[in-house]
Design an enzyme around this catalytic site. Structure first.
Site, PDB file in Angstrom:
ATOM      1  N   ALA A 195       0.856  -1.192   0.000  1.00 55.28           N
ATOM      2  CA  ALA A 195       0.000   0.000   0.000  1.00 55.28           C
ATOM      3  C   ALA A 195       0.889   1.238   0.000  1.00 55.28           C
ATOM      4  CB  ALA A 195      -0.901   0.006   1.235  1.00 55.28           C
ATOM      5  N   THR A 250       5.240  14.979  -0.576  1.00 55.32           N
ATOM      6  CA  THR A 250       6.392  15.102  -1.477  1.00 55.32           C
ATOM      7  C   THR A 250       6.193  14.162  -2.668  1.00 55.32           C
ATOM      8  OG1 THR A 250       7.653  13.262  -0.547  1.00 55.32           O
ATOM      9  CG2 THR A 250       7.853  15.391   0.587  1.00 55.32           C
ATOM     10  N   HIS A 260       7.701  11.574  -3.352  1.00 59.30           N
ATOM     11  CA  HIS A 260       8.156  10.217  -3.017  1.00 59.30           C
ATOM     12  C   HIS A 260       7.179   9.148  -3.514  1.00 59.30           C
ATOM     13  CE1 HIS A 260      10.713   7.547  -0.683  1.00 59.30           C
ATOM     14  NE2 HIS A 260       9.642   6.985  -0.153  1.00 59.30           N
TER      15      HIS A 260
HETATM   16  N1  INI Z   1       6.583   2.088   0.929  1.00 53.16           N
HETATM   17  C1  INI Z   1       5.324   1.610   0.879  1.00 53.16           C
HETATM   18  O1  INI Z   1       5.123   0.393   0.715  1.00 53.16           O
HETATM   19  N2  INI Z   1       4.270   2.476   0.975  1.00 53.16           N
HETATM   20  C2  INI Z   1       4.448   3.813   1.137  1.00 53.16           C
HETATM   21  O2  INI Z   1       3.426   4.549   1.247  1.00 53.16           O
HETATM   22  C3  INI Z   1       5.764   4.316   1.200  1.00 53.16           C
HETATM   23  N3  INI Z   1       5.983   5.737   1.388  1.00 53.16           N
HETATM   24  O3  INI Z   1       5.024   6.504   1.327  1.00 53.16           O
HETATM   25  O4  INI Z   1       7.106   6.168   1.593  1.00 53.16           O
HETATM   26  C4  INI Z   1       6.844   3.415   1.097  1.00 53.16           C
HETATM   27  N4  INI Z   1       8.126   3.847   1.157  1.00 53.16           N
HETATM   28  C5  INI Z   1       9.212   2.951   1.457  1.00 53.16           C
HETATM   29  C6  INI Z   1       9.805   2.334   0.203  1.00 53.16           C
HETATM   30  O5  INI Z   1       8.929   1.385  -0.378  1.00 53.16           O
HETATM   31  C7  INI Z   1      11.121   1.620   0.536  1.00 53.16           C
HETATM   32  O6  INI Z   1      10.875   0.547   1.423  1.00 53.16           O
HETATM   33  C8  INI Z   1      12.159   2.549   1.177  1.00 53.16           C
HETATM   34  O7  INI Z   1      12.357   3.676   0.378  1.00 53.16           O
HETATM   35  C9  INI Z   1      13.508   1.816   1.381  1.00 53.16           C
HETATM   36  O8  INI Z   1      14.030   1.343   0.146  1.00 53.16           O
END
Ligand code: INI
Length: 156
Positions: free
Chosen positions: A83, A89, A91
Site C-alpha cells: 500500500a 512530497t 516520493h
Molecule cells: N513504501 C510503501 O510500501 N508504501 C508507502 O506509502 C511508502 N511511502 O510513502 O514512503 C513506502 N516507502 C518505502 C519504500 O517502499 C522503501 O521501502 C524505502 O524507500 C527503502 O528502500
C-alpha cells in the site's frame, strides 16, 4: 458451423504452489490484504503448506523479491501486496512508478502470473476502503486474478 475455441481459467488450486510477497510499510492496511488473499486461496482449495509468505520492507522492494522468486521457478504464481499512500512530497510517485514497472517487468520476463495487489492511494481512507471495506479487498481480487491467469497460461 464450428464454434469458437474459448480458453478460460478455472479457479482451482490443485497442484499449485504460490508465493505472497507483502510489504511491511503501512502494515495495518497490507495485513488486511494478506488476510483477505489467504482466506480466498484457502477457499479455493489451497493447502497452507503450498503458500509461502515473504515480507519485504516496502513497495519499492517488491519487484526484486518477486523477481528472485520467479527465477527459482518453485511457484506457479506470485502475489505482490502493498500500500502506497500519497504524502506531501513526490516520493509516492517514485515508489509507485518503480514498483509497478518492476512487477510488470518480472511478470513478462519470467512468464510468471503475478497478482498485482499494490494499492496506490491519495488518502488513508481510500486505502481502508480497498482493504476489506467499502471497495472490497484488493488482496482478494489480485489473488483471484493470479489464480485465473495461472490456469489460462497453462492452456496456451
Ligand atoms: N513504501 C510503501 O510500501 N508504501 C508507502 O506509502 C511508502 N511511502 O510513502 O514512503 C513506502 N516507502 C518505502 C519504500 O517502499 C522503501 O521501502 C524505502 O524507500 C527503502 O528502500
Amino acid at each position: 458451423m464450428k464454434d469458437i475455441t474459448t480458453i478460460s481459467g478455472k479457479l482451482d488450486a490443485t497442484g499449485l504452489k504460490v508465493a505472497i510477497v507483502a510489504a511491511r510499510f503501512n502494515d495495518f492496511i497490507v495485513n488486511r490484504l494478506v488476510d483477505g488473499a489467504l482466506d480466498y486461496l484457502e477457499l479455493q482449495g489451497f493447502d497452507r503448506a503450498d503458500i509461502t509468505l515473504v515480507r519485504v520492507p516496502g513497495a519499492f522492494e517488491l519487484p526484486l523479491i518477486c523477481q528472485k522468486l520467479a527465477t527459482g521457478k518453485k511457484y506457479n504464481g506470485i502475489l505482490a501486496l502493498g500500500a502506497v499512500i500519497r504524502g506531501s512530497t513526490p516520493h509516492f510517485d517514485y515508489v509507485c512508478g518503480e514498483a509497478v514497472k518492476g512487477l510488470a517487468h518480472t511478470m513478462l520476463a519470467h512468464n510468471v502470473p503475478l497478482g498485482f495487489g499494490l494499492l496506490t492511494c491519495d488518502t488513508i481512507d481510500q486505502a481502508i476502503e480497498r482493504a476489506g471495506s467499502k471497495a472490497g479487498n484488493k488482496g482478494v481480487e489480485a489473488a483471484a486474478a493470479m489464480l485465473e491467469t495461472i490456469r489460462v497460461l497453462e492452456q496456451i
